[in-house]
Design an enzyme around this catalytic site. Structure first.
Site, PDB file in Angstrom:
ATOM      1  N   HIS A 123       0.816  -1.216   0.000  1.00 32.37           N
ATOM      2  CA  HIS A 123       0.000   0.000   0.000  1.00 32.37           C
ATOM      3  C   HIS A 123       0.845   1.259   0.000  1.00 32.37           C
ATOM      4  CE1 HIS A 123      -3.513  -2.552   1.802  1.00 32.37           C
ATOM      5  NE2 HIS A 123      -3.261  -2.826   0.540  1.00 32.37           N
ATOM      6  N   CYS A 131       4.199  13.324  -7.148  1.00 30.64           N
ATOM      7  CA  CYS A 131       3.459  14.403  -7.814  1.00 30.64           C
ATOM      8  C   CYS A 131       2.163  13.894  -8.443  1.00 30.64           C
ATOM      9  CB  CYS A 131       4.329  15.055  -8.901  1.00 30.64           C
ATOM     10  SG  CYS A 131       3.471  16.401  -9.743  1.00 30.64           S
ATOM     11  N   PRO A 218      -4.605 -11.469  18.138  1.00 33.30           N
ATOM     12  CA  PRO A 218      -5.413 -11.743  19.344  1.00 33.30           C
ATOM     13  C   PRO A 218      -6.895 -11.957  19.036  1.00 33.30           C
ATOM     14  CG  PRO A 218      -4.119  -9.708  19.584  1.00 33.30           C
ATOM     15  CD  PRO A 218      -3.992 -10.144  18.166  1.00 33.30           C
ATOM     16  N   ALA A 235       1.531  -9.636  18.513  1.00 30.95           N
ATOM     17  CA  ALA A 235       2.726  -9.904  17.702  1.00 30.95           C
ATOM     18  C   ALA A 235       3.996  -9.674  18.504  1.00 30.95           C
ATOM     19  CB  ALA A 235       2.708  -8.995  16.475  1.00 30.95           C
TER      20      ALA A 235
HETATM   21  N1  APR Z   1      -0.637  -8.002  17.535  1.00 30.32           N
HETATM   22  C1  APR Z   1      -1.218  -8.674  16.503  1.00 30.32           C
HETATM   23  N2  APR Z   1      -2.395  -8.300  15.936  1.00 30.32           N
HETATM   24  C2  APR Z   1      -3.013  -7.209  16.459  1.00 30.32           C
HETATM   25  C3  APR Z   1      -2.473  -6.464  17.537  1.00 30.32           C
HETATM   26  C4  APR Z   1      -1.243  -6.906  18.077  1.00 30.32           C
HETATM   27  N3  APR Z   1      -0.661  -6.261  19.100  1.00 30.32           N
HETATM   28  N4  APR Z   1      -3.337  -5.431  17.814  1.00 30.32           N
HETATM   29  C5  APR Z   1      -4.356  -5.535  16.932  1.00 30.32           C
HETATM   30  N5  APR Z   1      -4.169  -6.595  16.134  1.00 30.32           N
HETATM   31  C6  APR Z   1      -5.007  -7.066  15.025  1.00 30.32           C
HETATM   32  C7  APR Z   1      -6.481  -6.790  15.180  1.00 30.32           C
HETATM   33  O1  APR Z   1      -7.113  -7.853  15.878  1.00 30.32           O
HETATM   34  C8  APR Z   1      -6.922  -6.737  13.710  1.00 30.32           C
HETATM   35  O2  APR Z   1      -7.317  -8.019  13.250  1.00 30.32           O
HETATM   36  O3  APR Z   1      -4.599  -6.334  13.897  1.00 30.32           O
HETATM   37  C9  APR Z   1      -5.667  -6.303  12.955  1.00 30.32           C
HETATM   38  C10 APR Z   1      -5.752  -4.892  12.388  1.00 30.32           C
HETATM   39  O4  APR Z   1      -6.750  -4.914  11.398  1.00 30.32           O
HETATM   40  P1  APR Z   1      -7.056  -3.576  10.564  1.00 30.32           P
HETATM   41  O5  APR Z   1      -7.192  -2.428  11.506  1.00 30.32           O
HETATM   42  O6  APR Z   1      -8.168  -3.909   9.626  1.00 30.32           O
HETATM   43  O7  APR Z   1      -5.723  -3.313   9.715  1.00 30.32           O
HETATM   44  P2  APR Z   1      -5.259  -4.047   8.410  1.00 30.32           P
HETATM   45  O8  APR Z   1      -5.668  -5.480   8.395  1.00 30.32           O
HETATM   46  O9  APR Z   1      -3.821  -3.755   8.243  1.00 30.32           O
HETATM   47  O10 APR Z   1      -6.082  -3.254   7.274  1.00 30.32           O
HETATM   48  C11 APR Z   1      -5.774  -3.582   5.938  1.00 30.32           C
HETATM   49  O11 APR Z   1      -7.151  -1.757   5.161  1.00 30.32           O
HETATM   50  O12 APR Z   1      -7.780   0.355   5.731  1.00 30.32           O
HETATM   51  C12 APR Z   1      -7.042  -0.384   4.804  1.00 30.32           C
HETATM   52  O13 APR Z   1      -5.139   0.263   3.585  1.00 30.32           O
HETATM   53  C13 APR Z   1      -5.617   0.028   4.890  1.00 30.32           C
HETATM   54  O14 APR Z   1      -3.649  -1.363   4.932  1.00 30.32           O
HETATM   55  C14 APR Z   1      -4.937  -1.199   5.495  1.00 30.32           C
HETATM   56  C15 APR Z   1      -5.867  -2.340   5.091  1.00 30.32           C
END
Ligand code: APR
Length: 249
Positions: A123, A131, A218, A235
């Site tokens: 991403h 630009c 988690p 993690a």
């Molecule tokens: N260790 C491991 N996992 C964790 C921790 C932790 N300490 N804290 C939170 N999580 C998990 C949550 O349970 C959740 O499943 O991380 C995940 C975060 O999910 P999202 O907030 O949806 O983030 P992500 O999966 O990276 O989103 C994907 O969506 O919004 C778009 O472009 C954006 O790259 C992003 C993509």
């Protein structure tokens, strides 16, 4: 910590120890312990806006100053953040593995800061300005002083070098990521809700190629039911424990 944790850590360490090729997919959860809010955990709003309403080409055309305010706020926060033990453990795992690829959905740059090198940033990277008009790109290391940075080449509007909702991924990134998933023997899927495509399908690529898929999160996700093994821990707890178990094996 559930009592299956030590057994699961030992099992993942054994799989990694014997794997010729390892792929890792990370999401916002791997940076949560660095103090960076995830997208979909509680809240997730900025000035009352959903990221999905700010991080779009339409929002930038409508109000580039507001979009830059959003990204400068994220850059300011990131300048206070450091990689956490999960980032460093993944950089060490790369050094221990013959063939290793880290695919991340994160744009925060913390994997690179922690030492990861074979990195696919699906991403993009919040520390790149690009630009809007001529596509000139440059790496930056601070918050932009101007409300809308100007392109040094053509004078056009610079935008953050990240992939916005509705935009396609960097050319080649998803192909490289799919190739890494298809050739790995173990894929770790860490800190992602596995809800956003095409990133969320990479675990399926790995599984179809016969890899062991391990989820470290988690919370349950759409991947949880099909993963070969789930470590329902943070993690920053799981990854150092896995590296320690590999070093002891
Ligand atoms: N260790 C491991 N996992 C964790 C921790 C932790 N300490 N804290 C939170 N999580 C998990 C949550 O349970 C959740 O499943 O991380 C995940 C975060 O999910 P999202 O907030 O949806 O983030 P992500 O999966 O990276 O989103 C994907 O969506 O919004 C778009 O472009 C954006 O790259 C992003 C993509």
């Amino acid at each position: 910590m559930d009592d299956s944790f030590p057994h699961n850590i030992a099992q993942v360490a054994e799989w990694l120890h014997h794997a010729d090729s390892v792929a890792v997919m990370t999401g916002a959860g791997v940076s949560a312990e660095s103090g960076i809010a995830t997208f979909r955990d509680a809240g997730g709003l900025w000035e009352g806006h959903r990221p999905e309403d700010v991080a779009t080409p339409q929002a930038f055309q409508r109000d580039p100053t507001m979009v830059w305010r959003f990204y400068n706020a994220r850059r300011s926060q990131l300048l206070q953040c450091q990689p956490n033990p999960a980032h460093y453990a993944l950089a060490q795992l790369e050094r221990d593995c013959a063939n290793f690829c880290l695919i991340t959905q994160n744009v925060d740059g913390l994997h690179r800061t922690a030492g990861s090198r074979n990195l696919i940033e699906l991403h993009g990277d919040i520390w790149i300005d690009r630009c809007w008009d001529c596509n000139h790109a440059q790496r930056v290391d601070k918050v932009s002083a101007e409300p809308i940075p100007a392109c040094p080449k053509c004078g056009g509007m610079m935008r953050p070098g990240v992939v916005w909702f509705g935009e396609t991924l960097p050319p080649g990134a998803i192909n490289d990521a799919q190739a890494a998933a298809a050739r790995c023997e173990v894929m770790l899927v860490i800190g992602t809700s596995s809800m956003v495509q095409p990133a969320a399908s990479l675990a399926m690529f790995a599984a179809q190629a016969g890899a062991k898929v391990v989820e470290i999160n988690p919370q349950a996700t759409p991947l949880t039911h099909s993963a070969d093994l789930v470590i329902a821990e943070k993690a920053g707890t799981a990854m150092p424990a896995i590296l320690e178990a590999i070093e002891e094996s």
